[in-house]
Design a protein around this motif. Structure first.
Motif, short mmCIF file in Angstrom:
data_model
loop_
_atom_site.label_atom_id
_atom_site.label_comp_id
_atom_site.label_asym_id
_atom_site.label_seq_id
_atom_site.Cartn_x
_atom_site.Cartn_y
_atom_site.Cartn_z
N LEU A 129 -2.44 -2.01 40.37
CA LEU A 129 -2.69 -2.33 42.87
C LEU A 129 -4.19 -1.06 43.15
CD1 LEU A 129 0.89 -2.92 43.79
CD2 LEU A 129 -1.08 -4.63 43.10
N TRP A 130 -3.57 0.20 42.46
CA TRP A 130 -4.64 1.04 42.88
C TRP A 130 -6.32 1.02 42.65
CZ3 TRP A 130 -2.24 3.97 46.82
CH2 TRP A 130 -1.80 4.47 46.98
N ILE A 131 -6.28 0.49 41.78
CA ILE A 131 -7.37 0.40 41.01
C ILE A 131 -7.99 -0.26 42.12
CG2 ILE A 131 -9.02 -0.19 39.24
CD1 ILE A 131 -6.98 1.20 38.09
N LEU A 132 -6.77 -1.67 42.15
CA LEU A 132 -7.90 -3.58 42.79
C LEU A 132 -8.37 -2.63 44.08
CD1 LEU A 132 -7.80 -6.24 42.53
CD2 LEU A 132 -5.16 -6.78 43.17
N ALA A 133 -6.54 -2.19 44.84
CA ALA A 133 -7.43 -1.47 46.36
C ALA A 133 -8.78 -0.34 46.24
CB ALA A 133 -6.06 -0.73 46.75
N ALA A 134 -9.05 -0.03 45.60
CA ALA A 134 -9.86 1.06 44.82
C ALA A 134 -11.57 0.07 45.38
CB ALA A 134 -9.94 1.82 43.91
N VAL A 135 -11.55 -0.99 44.33
CA VAL A 135 -12.56 -1.89 44.19
C VAL A 135 -12.83 -2.87 45.70
CG1 VAL A 135 -13.08 -4.03 42.88
CG2 VAL A 135 -12.13 -1.76 41.64
N ALA A 136 -11.57 -2.82 46.21
CA ALA A 136 -11.64 -4.16 47.61
C ALA A 136 -11.88 -2.85 48.60
CB ALA A 136 -10.44 -4.07 47.36
N LEU A 167 0.71 -10.60 46.67
CA LEU A 167 1.06 -9.35 46.62
C LEU A 167 -0.94 -8.69 46.52
CD1 LEU A 167 2.44 -6.51 46.87
CD2 LEU A 167 2.72 -6.86 44.44
N PHE A 168 -1.16 -9.28 45.87
CA PHE A 168 -2.94 -8.65 45.15
C PHE A 168 -3.57 -9.22 46.14
CE2 PHE A 168 -1.44 -10.03 40.24
CZ PHE A 168 -0.82 -8.80 40.04
N ALA A 169 -3.58 -10.62 46.57
CA ALA A 169 -4.38 -11.05 47.91
C ALA A 169 -4.40 -10.04 49.44
CB ALA A 169 -4.03 -12.17 48.44
N THR A 210 -7.13 -7.07 50.86
CA THR A 210 -7.37 -7.90 52.19
C THR A 210 -7.43 -6.25 52.70
OG1 THR A 210 -6.67 -9.96 52.23
CG2 THR A 210 -6.74 -8.93 54.65
N VAL A 211 -6.51 -6.09 52.81
CA VAL A 211 -6.23 -4.05 53.24
C VAL A 211 -7.28 -3.52 53.07
CG1 VAL A 211 -4.21 -2.35 53.90
CG2 VAL A 211 -3.52 -4.62 53.99
N ALA A 212 -7.25 -3.20 51.97
CA ALA A 212 -8.51 -2.54 51.12
C ALA A 212 -9.12 -2.42 51.94
CB ALA A 212 -7.94 -2.14 49.63
N SER A 213 -10.18 -3.73 51.70
CA SER A 213 -11.07 -4.50 52.23
C SER A 213 -11.34 -3.89 53.56
CB SER A 213 -11.54 -6.15 52.20
OG SER A 213 -12.60 -6.59 51.98
N GLY A 268 -9.41 -12.26 54.46
CA GLY A 268 -7.26 -11.96 54.38
C GLY A 268 -7.71 -13.28 54.03
N GLY A 269 -8.44 -14.65 54.63
CA GLY A 269 -8.60 -15.75 54.31
C GLY A 269 -9.60 -16.08 52.89
N ARG A 270 -10.46 -14.57 52.44
CA ARG A 270 -10.78 -15.82 51.61
C ARG A 270 -10.32 -15.00 50.06
NH1 ARG A 270 -16.21 -11.80 49.55
NH2 ARG A 270 -15.61 -11.88 47.06
N PHE A 271 -9.63 -14.13 50.40
CA PHE A 271 -8.26 -13.99 49.33
C PHE A 271 -7.16 -14.40 48.99
CE2 PHE A 271 -10.65 -9.55 50.05
CZ PHE A 271 -11.66 -9.16 49.13
N PHE A 272 -6.04 -14.67 50.47
CA PHE A 272 -5.74 -15.82 50.09
C PHE A 272 -6.01 -17.56 49.64
CE2 PHE A 272 -3.77 -12.26 52.51
CZ PHE A 272 -2.42 -12.41 51.84
N ILE A 273 -7.20 -17.75 49.89
CA ILE A 273 -7.26 -19.06 49.90
C ILE A 273 -8.02 -18.53 47.73
CG2 ILE A 273 -9.39 -20.51 49.21
CD1 ILE A 273 -10.40 -20.10 52.24
N ALA A 274 -8.50 -17.95 47.18
CA ALA A 274 -8.00 -17.40 46.23
C ALA A 274 -6.53 -17.28 45.75
CB ALA A 274 -8.15 -16.30 45.68
N ALA A 275 -5.34 -16.63 46.16
CA ALA A 275 -4.29 -16.66 46.02
C ALA A 275 -3.41 -17.70 45.92
CB ALA A 275 -3.41 -15.75 46.63
#
Length: 193
Positions: free
Chosen positions: A19-26, A54-56, A60-63, A146-153
């Motif tokens: 989750l930390w790596i995902l957040a850092a990349v976003a 959760l991943f989305a 979203t928050v990190a982005s 959020g729309g982008r990541f939650f559509i993917a989710a």
């Protein structure tokens, strides 16, 4: 190599550091990094479809937080860091035209470009440079990212097994499509700005 990266993302889906790596990349993608978080979001969501939400949310928050950094780069550091980043992407001569369009179409630009493969860092830096209202920028960033990541989710949660079988069978093609979409995003950015 692609298989190793894909397998690492699948295996990392349950690890706390993922989750930390995902957040850092976003976070980084919204302000300066050229690689979107989708490269981790998709395999991690395929490995654990119930955690796709959760991943989305993390993306979203990190982005949005990364977008605020991009906004600050444009508002406070455009003459040094912001200009360098925009020039690095070959768009230095087109920023003024993009800035002018903010006076008429700021909300639409943020909403549309945040959903597309057009590099979001261009929107964040230019929003700061153009002096776009920070609170509206944050609101529209939450909506669009959020729309982008939650559509993917939603897609990965609902059709994850089907997508995973095809992705693993045609990993090279899937990566080629992702690269083509990224390149198309940069080309569109060059044409639109």
């Amino acid at each position: 190599m692609l298989r190793r990266i894909y397998d690492w993302c699948l295996d990392a889906a349950d690890k706390p550091y993922a989750l930390w790596i995902l957040a850092a990349v976003a976070f980084a993608e919204s302000s300066f990094f050229p690689v979107p978080p989708d490269i981790m979001l998709a395999p991690m969501s395929l490995a654990r479809p119930k955690r796709a939400w959760l991943f989305a949310a993390v993306c979203t928050v990190a982005s949005v937080l990364g977008g605020i950094l991009g906004y600050a780069i444009g508002a406070l550091l455009y003459d040094s860091v912001g200009h360098w980043l925009i020039t690095l992407y070959g768009l230095g001569d087109k920023v003024e035209a993009f800035r002018e369009s903010y006076s008429h179409w700021g909300a639409l630009i943020i909403l549309v470009k945040g959903l597309t493969p057009i590099p979001y860092k261009l929107v964040t830096i230019t929003s700061g440079f153009a002096g776009y209202n920070i609170w509206l920028f944050v609101l529209f960033s939450v909506i669009t990212r959020g729309g982008r990541f939650f559509i993917a989710a939603v897609l990965l949660n609902r059709y994850g097994d089907w997508i995973r079988v095809r992705m693993e069978k045609h990993l090279g093609l899937a990566v080629a499509i992702l690269v083509a979409v990224l390149v198309a995003g940069f080309v569109i950015a060059f044409k639109m700005i």
